[in-house]
Write an enzyme that holds these catalytic residues in place. Sequence first.
Site, PDB file in Angstrom:
ATOM      1  N   LYS A   1     -10.770  -1.299  10.201  1.00 53.96           N
ATOM      2  CA  LYS A   1     -11.102  -2.610   9.295  1.00 53.96           C
ATOM      3  C   LYS A   1     -11.204  -3.885  10.199  1.00 53.96           C
ATOM      4  CE  LYS A   1      -7.673  -0.721   5.821  1.00 53.96           C
ATOM      5  NZ  LYS A   1      -8.068  -0.043   5.005  1.00 53.96           N
TER       6      LYS A   1
ATOM      7  N   GLN B   1      -4.829  -5.704   6.605  1.00 56.55           N
ATOM      8  CA  GLN B   1      -5.587  -6.503   5.873  1.00 56.55           C
ATOM      9  C   GLN B   1      -5.557  -7.924   6.677  1.00 56.55           C
ATOM     10  OE1 GLN B   1      -7.755  -5.670   3.523  1.00 56.55           O
ATOM     11  NE2 GLN B   1      -6.932  -3.618   3.267  1.00 56.55           N
TER      12      GLN B   1
ATOM     13  N   HIS C   1       0.868  -1.234  -0.001  1.00 57.24           N
ATOM     14  CA  HIS C   1       0.040  -0.144   0.015  1.00 57.24           C
ATOM     15  C   HIS C   1       0.816   1.155  -0.077  1.00 57.24           C
ATOM     16  CE1 HIS C   1      -2.869   3.043   1.633  1.00 57.24           C
ATOM     17  NE2 HIS C   1      -3.795   2.148   1.525  1.00 57.24           N
TER      18      HIS C   1
ATOM     19  N   ASP D   1       2.878  -4.538   8.003  1.00 58.84           N
ATOM     20  CA  ASP D   1       1.502  -4.131   7.808  1.00 58.84           C
ATOM     21  C   ASP D   1       0.483  -5.077   7.940  1.00 58.84           C
ATOM     22  OD1 ASP D   1      -0.458  -2.905   6.787  1.00 58.84           O
ATOM     23  OD2 ASP D   1       0.081  -1.945   5.072  1.00 58.84           O
TER      24      ASP D   1
ATOM     25  N   CYS E   1      -4.703   2.325  -3.820  1.00 59.92           N
ATOM     26  CA  CYS E   1      -3.555   3.118  -3.207  1.00 59.92           C
ATOM     27  C   CYS E   1      -2.354   1.982  -3.271  1.00 59.92           C
ATOM     28  CB  CYS E   1      -3.744   3.512  -1.639  1.00 59.92           C
ATOM     29  SG  CYS E   1      -4.974   4.522  -1.502  1.00 59.92           S
TER      30      CYS E   1
END
Lengths: 408, 174
Positions: A228, A205, A125, A202, A366
């Site tokens: 999220k 997700q 991202h 990261d 993104c």
Amino acid sequence: MTTVFDVNKVRDDFPILKQWVNGYPLVYLDNGATSQKPQSVIDAIVNYYTTTNSNVHRGVHTLSQQATDSYEGARAKVRQFINAGDDREIIFTRNTTEGINLVAHSYGRQNVGPGDDIIVSNMEHHSNIVPWQMLCEEKGANLRVVPIDDTGELLMDEYEKMLGPRTKLVSITHVSNALGTILPVAEIVEMAHAHGAPVLFDGAQAVPHMPVDMKELDCEFYVFSGHKLFGPTGIGVLYGKAEYLEAMPPFLGGGEMIKSVTFEKTIYNDLPYKFEGGTPDIAGAIGLGAAIDYVNDLGFDWITSHEEELLRYGTEALSSIEGLKIIGTAAHKSSIISFVMDKAHPHDIGTILDEQGIAVRTGHHCAQPVMQRFRIPATARASMAFYNTKEDIDALVKGIDQVLEVFS
Amino acid sequence: MKLRQSPCAKLDTIPIFDRLISMPQLPDVPLDGLYGDLVMDHYRNPRNHASISDADVEAEEFNPFCGDRATLQLKLDGQGRVSEIGARADGCSIIQAATSMLCDQLHGKSLDEVAEIGERFRHAMKNGAGDDDLELGDLLALQVVRQYPVRIKCALLPLTALEEGIKAYRARPG
């Protein structure tokens, strides 16, 4: 044995899913962008502002104490949720982006110098690219990019070749937001550690879809967003190993992050407060705590098996549509299906689906370098959560038929 | 003294779902509204789809939201009027149709006239077209995009490229 939930009962917990959009029942398939909130999260926020609102770590009065207990209680829930060793290793941020920027500014500026390497992947991202580019520019360091293959898997051989004594940090996504690939995080850590390099993941997700365990994973940093994970916007988490966080300088200076201030010298506060300058998003943290409670009640055994079934069903259904191509076909995938169509641009797909109450994301997500890798400008992306159903996928397929009708 | 009702008081008496249902909904737009014949015709058969060498006015504009792109080139004759047009668009149907429609209106126009058409088009996309906007020609078909606010940017992308190109041309020394 896995507890199996009736997904329709689960959906009842999410008031927004009862809505109709453009004359159709809402089919929400944009969970990669943000997830919906269960009533318990909404209630936790309303209750906080209704009964407890006060600043934390400040006053001696009752409400301030209750607010502090709730806020710190949320921190403990986060710590348990990701199986970290200590509450001091849980820093509340605004979101994933802020977590990465905190590490770039604090750890990065202190440890990265001219000629050093920072390693990212081709499927990051923008928030896991730009902060490192800025740091590399400032320090004269190099941003190295691990390539991916045509299915969206990381090329581990190439990764291993990049590692060396100049590697100051490996910063890679746990799950690709644009492709759905689940990365081999344990191997990534093991190989980096063999070269003495710390690792940041990261996890934006990943945490809504699978259990993550900091003690087992052994990475130095892990970041994610609350919104999220069925919590509110404006709250996120940075996990860092205590020994790293202790050695790092503060990020934002101000209230909360100090022990004492004179014009000659400021003594910084202990962890985690050293990194939480200013009044935090108290309600947000409490809402996130409620979201974690909710996810724990469902349990990842059911969540992952339900989502894997949705991914299997959706992949099969979309693959059979002529002129539709799925982008991202890695062996290990999260419940994300990115696709392009011969005859229609993703924007047009998005508008026609929206007319039928179906929410998907369209664009570059993104993650423009991923799009460049696959030589496409954009994709349409259906990203599922545990409250999605096979009927949602059926509606998507029907919606795509309408796209074909307009653009055939 | 009469006490003012608090802003929330009225809402609190309505259960949340009644409130949602009573919210005004955007009117349903039939799909063939956005994807009408004229828009689809320009999308499928874009006019002036070419690249010209030694263009006088040249500009490229990106939509950062999606990476879409419009490239416009104009060649001027001895009287400073548009004699040749090169237009390319990579992106959705609306960007492609808008690029084609816009360029279609520019043949034989001076740069002042081109700028005026552009201003008229931008105004019509923002505020709606009036009776005196007939000279916008096929561009009027894009009025339907006003009902899809997120897509207005798509329709205006080629115009933004055109405006930037004219600005750069006029700023050129000599």
